[in-house]
Design a protein around this motif. Structure first.
Motif, mmCIF file in Angstrom:
data_model
loop_
_atom_site.group_PDB
_atom_site.id
_atom_site.type_symbol
_atom_site.label_atom_id
_atom_site.label_comp_id
_atom_site.label_asym_id
_atom_site.label_seq_id
_atom_site.Cartn_x
_atom_site.Cartn_y
_atom_site.Cartn_z
ATOM 1 N N MET A 1 -34.918 10.005 -21.060
ATOM 2 C CA MET A 1 -35.654 11.497 -21.851
ATOM 3 C C MET A 1 -36.540 11.901 -20.568
ATOM 4 S SD MET A 1 -36.422 12.643 -25.700
ATOM 5 C CE MET A 1 -37.193 13.914 -25.460
ATOM 6 N N THR A 3 -39.359 14.444 -20.139
ATOM 7 C CA THR A 3 -40.161 15.219 -21.710
ATOM 8 C C THR A 3 -41.999 15.918 -20.231
ATOM 9 O OG1 THR A 3 -41.054 16.039 -23.547
ATOM 10 C CG2 THR A 3 -41.751 14.081 -22.459
ATOM 11 N N THR A 10 -43.048 11.487 -30.543
ATOM 12 C CA THR A 10 -41.424 12.202 -29.633
ATOM 13 C C THR A 10 -40.278 10.782 -29.165
ATOM 14 O OG1 THR A 10 -42.859 13.954 -29.528
ATOM 15 C CG2 THR A 10 -40.508 13.610 -28.142
ATOM 16 N N SER A 14 -36.914 9.400 -29.960
ATOM 17 C CA SER A 14 -35.900 9.181 -28.801
ATOM 18 C C SER A 14 -35.335 8.171 -28.831
ATOM 19 C CB SER A 14 -36.228 9.932 -27.666
ATOM 20 O OG SER A 14 -37.815 11.443 -27.725
ATOM 21 N N MET A 15 -36.062 7.119 -28.660
ATOM 22 C CA MET A 15 -35.568 6.478 -28.297
ATOM 23 C C MET A 15 -34.375 5.869 -30.338
ATOM 24 S SD MET A 15 -36.150 4.818 -26.239
ATOM 25 C CE MET A 15 -36.983 3.028 -25.428
ATOM 26 N N ALA A 19 -31.849 7.438 -26.906
ATOM 27 C CA ALA A 19 -32.263 7.733 -25.577
ATOM 28 C C ALA A 19 -33.050 5.908 -25.117
ATOM 29 C CB ALA A 19 -33.493 8.548 -25.491
ATOM 30 N N PHE A 20 -32.510 5.704 -23.647
ATOM 31 C CA PHE A 20 -32.289 4.342 -23.141
ATOM 32 C C PHE A 20 -34.004 4.336 -22.727
ATOM 33 C CE2 PHE A 20 -33.243 2.138 -19.553
ATOM 34 C CZ PHE A 20 -32.655 0.674 -19.999
ATOM 35 N N ASP A 21 -34.315 5.371 -21.905
ATOM 36 C CA ASP A 21 -35.998 5.490 -21.585
ATOM 37 C C ASP A 21 -36.700 6.632 -22.068
ATOM 38 O OD1 ASP A 21 -38.138 4.227 -20.698
ATOM 39 O OD2 ASP A 21 -37.679 2.963 -19.414
ATOM 40 N N TYR A 22 -37.877 6.669 -21.968
ATOM 41 C CA TYR A 22 -38.708 7.972 -22.177
ATOM 42 C C TYR A 22 -39.373 7.921 -20.803
ATOM 43 C CZ TYR A 22 -41.398 11.385 -24.167
ATOM 44 O OH TYR A 22 -41.970 12.221 -24.852
ATOM 45 N N ALA A 39 -30.776 1.099 -16.714
ATOM 46 C CA ALA A 39 -29.958 1.597 -17.682
ATOM 47 C C ALA A 39 -28.248 1.393 -17.212
ATOM 48 C CB ALA A 39 -30.416 3.274 -17.760
#
Length: 89
Positions: A1, A3, A10, A14-15, A19-22, A39
């Protein structure tokens, strides 16, 4: 993700949602490449794991046991009976 907001809540949410990562903007293109590479590697390893489980499952199926003698037939019958239980005794 990816952002524009860098907030712990957040990222955690997300995780938890998959989500794989942020990554927060602005991000380094090398960092993005690293995350995407990780990923893709994870996806490859998960697929390999599923393929190996399937291969093992089909290789060690009950039908692949060799032996037609009456004593072996008794063993097969006992195995089939025990396989239906959840007991370790």
């Amino acid at each position: 993700m990816v952002t524009g907001l860098s907030q712990i809540q957040t990222a955690v949410k997300s995780m938890k949602l998959g989500a794989f990562d942020y990554l927060s903007k602005p991000f380094d293109p090398d960092e993005l490449k690293l995350v995407v590479d990780r990923a893709l590697e994870r996806r490859r390893l998960l697929q390999e794991n599923l393929n190996l489980k399937s291969e093992i499952s089909s290789k060690y199926r009950f039908e692949n046991i060799i032996g037609t003698s009456p004593p072996m037939q008794n063993v097969y019958h006992l195995i089939a009976k025990c396989a239906l239980t959840n007991s370790t005794d």
